[in-house]
Motif scaffolding. Structure first.
Motif, PDB file in Angstrom:
ATOM      1  N   GLN A  81       0.853  -1.184   0.000  1.00  0.00           N
ATOM      2  CA  GLN A  81       0.000   0.000   0.000  1.00  0.00           C
ATOM      3  C   GLN A  81       0.886   1.230   0.000  1.00  0.00           C
ATOM      4  N   ASP A  82       0.526   2.190  -0.826  1.00  0.00           N
ATOM      5  CA  ASP A  82       1.407   3.340  -1.048  1.00  0.00           C
ATOM      6  C   ASP A  82       2.799   2.820  -1.418  1.00  0.00           C
ATOM      7  N   VAL A 121      16.561  -5.618 -10.906  1.00  0.00           N
ATOM      8  CA  VAL A 121      17.357  -4.600 -10.222  1.00  0.00           C
ATOM      9  C   VAL A 121      16.469  -3.373 -10.012  1.00  0.00           C
ATOM     10  N   THR A 122      16.269  -2.982  -8.766  1.00  0.00           N
ATOM     11  CA  THR A 122      15.382  -1.851  -8.479  1.00  0.00           C
ATOM     12  C   THR A 122      16.130  -0.623  -7.979  1.00  0.00           C
ATOM     13  N   THR A 166      10.188  -0.517   2.374  1.00  0.00           N
ATOM     14  CA  THR A 166       9.805   0.015   1.070  1.00  0.00           C
ATOM     15  C   THR A 166       9.458  -1.128   0.119  1.00  0.00           C
ATOM     16  N   ALA A 167       8.382  -0.946  -0.611  1.00  0.00           N
ATOM     17  CA  ALA A 167       7.929  -2.018  -1.511  1.00  0.00           C
ATOM     18  C   ALA A 167       8.744  -2.003  -2.799  1.00  0.00           C
ATOM     19  N   ASN A 168       9.990  -2.414  -2.712  1.00  0.00           N
ATOM     20  CA  ASN A 168      10.849  -2.672  -3.867  1.00  0.00           C
ATOM     21  C   ASN A 168      10.989  -4.187  -3.956  1.00  0.00           C
ATOM     22  N   LEU A 169      10.309  -4.785  -4.869  1.00  0.00           N
ATOM     23  CA  LEU A 169      10.351  -6.242  -4.953  1.00  0.00           C
ATOM     24  C   LEU A 169       9.912  -6.700  -6.329  1.00  0.00           C
ATOM     25  N   PHE A 170      10.143  -7.993  -6.596  1.00  0.00           N
ATOM     26  CA  PHE A 170       9.669  -8.524  -7.884  1.00  0.00           C
ATOM     27  C   PHE A 170       9.127  -9.929  -7.723  1.00  0.00           C
ATOM     28  N   ILE A 203       8.492  -0.850  -7.580  1.00  0.00           N
ATOM     29  CA  ILE A 203       9.435   0.079  -6.970  1.00  0.00           C
ATOM     30  C   ILE A 203       8.613   1.110  -6.217  1.00  0.00           C
ATOM     31  N   ARG A 204       8.879   1.210  -4.926  1.00  0.00           N
ATOM     32  CA  ARG A 204       8.095   2.091  -4.038  1.00  0.00           C
ATOM     33  C   ARG A 204       6.604   1.882  -4.225  1.00  0.00           C
TER      34      ARG A 204
END
Lengths: 427, 464
Positions: free
Chosen positions: A50-51, A133-134, A380-384, A402-403
């Motif tokens: 979220q966000d 890669v983020t 922080t929502a940096n993921l894959f 990313i974010r």
């Protein structure tokens, strides 16, 4: 009329297919994926974005309205990879000097800021994202104090939007020996040159310490500074041990000299490159030096070295207890970061540690591990999301966040593929 | 002095088993054999006798005393072939004229280059030692076998491999001659005319000799090795390997070749080959590409890592090359990238580094797949060679083990000279990536005021 509308529809669809897709905001629920958290093991769970945050991980998570669900059954979720050293965003076409912004003139210019020159529209950025890669550290380089590097997320329309909260002053440690076969200086000249170079950095540091003392005194006495010295200002946090100094050093003898130098000057140091780190691992450990090494895929520096020295380098340092991150030191091919890590994994490091070297370890080195580097609630929502081991070439990275933004996996490379796999007209 | 003797003695002892380019007999037992051309054979033995693959099958009977390698659980593939490299040569560019067809890289072979060993450690048994790309018509190249351990350059050559020559289009010849020397070509228009002039003059030269031999003229034409070479191209005796990037220049050369009836052409690098894949396929031209190099100069800015896949899908014989002493160490990884970028299947991906480069070098009847009768060049991996985690275990050339991860010494140099203080020095990493085809151009070109780019490059990188 109907035909006209139909044509319009077809035409607009065709146009939109040619455009770069935009990123989409959440909330997103990633359902039932295998989460490779890095810091808390691997497990199957749901994950709510979220966000810009990972707000919860678990089962039966309460979801806010308008949440997009993504079924991740059988899929794998990894934190975004972090490259500890690149020129991404600073270098566009390496042979055309006016498109390169990583090397300013001057030998003592620590105040040159990479962040100001990051090009958010670099064509290389989307190309890099496709392999998970983020986040990357982009840095000025080459001269003795070439400037200040910046940690950036690979998404955003301005450098400020991309900034991931960490900067670092860079230094290139003077090379003490012969640079290679083409270097035909006499032994005497080499010694002279290296003494001179050492003298230079010692002078700088003596002045920096003095400058810090004066600066502190002025602050205590609440007196204004009546000089403009941005170079020395940039070194203040390092002299005061509030920040780390990122020192590029590769050769064994140079690493030894650099260890001595940082010890004498009480510098909190991160060594970068460290191509021969395996030869001096205990020394680095004893002196609490952190390391950003790479590329792993490089030819060993000496003809006498075993063929796999570069492949094993990270592993030897991790085994000695050093905090190690892996970098590509590249610009347009930072996308090869996972493969660099994979080679280190095969040659002694193991997959789990190799993953750390491109996630939580760089986050720790850059001091952003509270928000980056692993899949944990609040980060922080940096993921894959991938359909398998992201190091393996057959694996696909299917979604990348990313974010909290779901960033499309499109780049110049995929667009050219889409256009030319079946060219129209053909022959 | 004592020390020096000991070092020499050690080196000689270590070299002894390698000496000579001989042909060995060896049985590789019970591996998963990736033939490339005839599918995958599980639990299969490969018997190499006197340098040639003699038998394939299960539980093969071989003469007593034959060396046996247990490849159980391992993957056996044909020796990897690199259609574009600059290792094992002491000179790359004769950058003194837009046309240097008379020079020959085979005159500058260096069998002591440790890069050969490092290539073997990546399963590569054959490479195409190429002239550089400074000239539109560069020098002739040499196909070498990685018989690391031989001292005589002659023993490095792959005997009877077809002759090849380097051509070059685009930025490099233009920069070197136009910008650097203020002579044509300074544009892609000028590059075309270098070829048209060379082929036209060679035709006149050929005619002059024919006339002389037929007694139509009294005095013989003056022998000219440059023209002799071009004549051999016209006759189809030399395969052109052309450094190229942009689609337009690729089409230009195809048109020139059509006009002169030349058929044998492999485009090198050919980053924009994907844009003209149907034209390449129709001509019968092949393509030898990087897996993912791009953006290091303007002419590769509009590239895609899907190049190999698009070319393959359009029926162009495609290979992946290194042009680098780094990439040559893991061409199997480079080939595997076509599975991420373009979904090639295992056989297609492996063909990019085996049978396809063999075709491009005209040696596919001898190497490039595991088939009875072919030469005994084999690479053994612990995992499938297209897995990122695979590690080459042994590399065999002509039935002789030239790389063995378990038994080789850490220092495998052949040119250890105790008097040479540079020998074990650390070399700075090449900081700027570029195709390596401009090696050796730097020194004289740097005098030019126009060569700021090269000054920039060469101030950053080591020279070979």
């Amino acid at each position: 009329m109907q035909i006209l509308i139909l044509l319009c529809v077809l035409f607009t669809q065709n146009i939109s297919a040619q455009q770069i897709k935009k990123a989409v905001a959440g909330p997103f629920l990633l359902k039932n994926g295998t989460i490779h958290s890095i810091t808390n093991g691997n497990f199957v769970a749901d994950l709510l974005i979220q966000d810009d945050k990972i707000v919860s991980i678990g089962k039966n998570i309460a979801i806010p309205p308008k949440t997009t669900e993504i079924d991740c059954s059988g899929k794998h979720i990894y934190p975004g990879f972090i490259d500890g050293g690149t020129r991404l965003g600073l270098a566009e076409i390496e042979s055309i000097s006016v498109t390169n912004d990583f090397q300013e003139l001057g030998d003592f210019i620590p105040h040159m800021k990479a962040l100001t020159a990051i090009n958010p529209n670099s064509v290389s950025i989307p190309v890099t994202r496709v392999n998970g890669v983020t986040t990357v550290f982009s840095k000025p380089e080459r001269s003795t104090f070439p400037g200040t590097g910046a940690l950036i997320d690979l998404f955003g329309y301005t450098p400020e939007q991309m900034f991931a909260g960490a900067e670092g002053v860079m230094m290139t440690f003077p090379s003490t020996g012969r640079r290679g076969r083409f270097d035909r200086r006499s032994d005497e000249d080499i010694k002279k040159d290296s003494d001179k170079a050492m003298q230079k950095i010692n002078d700088i540091w003596t002045k920096a310490k003095l400058y810090a003392t004066i600066d502190s005194a002025l602050t205590v006495e609440k007196k204004p500074k009546n000089t403009y010295n941005p170079q020395m200002d940039a070194l203040l946090p390092i002299v005061r041990k509030e920040a780390k100094l990122f020192i590029e050093v590769n050769k064994k003898d140079d690493v030894e000299a650099a260890v001595k130098w940082v010890k004498e000057n009480g510098i909190r140091a991160v060594f970068t490159g460290v191509a021969e780190g395996s030869r001096v691992a205990p020394l680095l450990k004893e002196n609490n030096i952190e390391v950003i090494t790479g590329p792993v895929l490089r030819v060993p520096g000496r003809g006498s070295a075993p063929f796999d020295e570069s492949y094993r380098n990270a592993s030897e340092m991790v085994k000695a207890g050093i905090l190690v991150a892996i970098r590509t030191n590249d610009a347009e091919n930072v996308r090869n970061l996972p493969f660099n890590a994979a080679y280190a994994a095969s040659f002694g490091l193991g997959i789990e540690e190799a993953l750390k070297c491109i996630t939580i370890n760089p986050a720790k080195i850059f001091g952003v591990d509270k928000t980056y580097g692993s899949i944990e609630q609040g980060k922080t929502a940096n993921l894959f999301i991938s359909n398998g081991d992201p190091f393996e070439l057959k694996t696909r990275i299917e979604y990348l966040f990313i974010r909290g933004w779901n960033v499309p996996m499109e780049s110049r490379h995929t667009l050219l593929y889409d256009e030319f796999i079946e060219r129209n007209p053909g022959k | 002095m004592m020390n020096i003797r000991i070092i020499y003695a050690t080196i000689l002892c270590f070299l002894f088993p390698f000496f000579g380019s001989g042909q060995g007999s060896i049985l590789v037992k019970n591996g998963t054999v990736l033939t490339v051309t005839k599918g995958t054979l599980e639990n299969t033995d490969v018997f190499i006798e006197k340098g040639k693959i003699n038998k394939l099958g299960k539980n093969l009977k071989v003469p007593e005393g034959t060396q046996i390698i247990d490849a159980s659980g391992m993957f056996v593939m044909p020796g990897i072939i690199d259609a574009h490299s600059h290792i094992a040569i002491d000179a790359v560019n004769e950058a003194t004229s837009p046309n240097t067809a008379d020079v020959y890289v085979g005159d500058a072979l260096n069998p002591l280059d440790v890069a050969i060993y490092r290539a073997l450690a990546g399963g590569v048994t054959i490479s195409h030692a190429m002239h550089g790309s400074a000239n539109a018509i560069g020098g002739q190249c040499e196909t070498i076998k990685h018989r690391y351990g031989v001292i005589n350059p002659e023993e490095l050559r792959m005997a009877d491999a077809p002759r090849t020559i380097k051509f070059a289009l685009g930025e490099n010849p233009v920069r070197v001659h136009g910008e650097g020397n203020n002579i044509a070509p300074a544009t892609r228009m000028g590059v075309e005319q270098v070829f048209r002039q060379a082929f036209s003059e060679a035709k006149l030269y050929m005619k002059a000799w024919e006339d002389y031999k037929a007694g139509l003229t009294q005095s013989s034409p003056m022998y000219n090795r440059r023209l002799e070479t071009i004549v051999d191209i016209l006759k189809g005796n030399i395969i052109i390997h052309c450094h190229s990037y942009r689609a337009d220049e690729i089409l230009m050369l195809l048109n020139v070749l059509k006009d002169f009836g030349i058929k044998k052409i492999c485009f090198q690098h050919v980053n924009e080959g994907f844009k003209v894949a149907p034209e390449l396929a129709a001509f019968g031209a092949s393509a030898s590409v990087f897996s993912d190099w791009w953006a290091y100069k303007f002419e590769v800015y509009y590239s895609t890592a899907y190049n190999a896949a698009i070319l393959t899908r359009n029926g162009v014989v495609t290979s992946i090359n290194s042009d680098s002493d780094e990439l040559i160490r893991h061409l199997y990884l480079e080939a595997a990238k076509t599975q991420r970028y373009g979904d090639l299947n295992d056989d297609e991906a492996l063909a990019l580094i085996t049978i396809n480069p063999a075709k491009q070098l005209g040696i596919d009847h001898r190497v490039g797949s595991i088939e009875v009768g072919k030469e005994g060049d084999i690479a053994i991996f612990d995992k499938h060679p297209l897995s990122v985690y695979t590690i080459p275990q042994k590399t065999i050339v002509d039935g002789i083990i030239r790389f063995d991860i378990k038994n080789d010494a850490p220092d495998m140099r052949l040119d250890v000279n105790p008097e040479d203080k540079f020998a074990s020095d650390y070399l700075e990493e090449a900081l700027i990536k570029e195709d390596n085809c401009l090696q050796g151009v730097s020194e004289w070109l740097l005098q030019s005021d126009h060569a700021s780019y090269l000054r920039f490059i060469y101030s950053q990188r080591h020279s070979h």
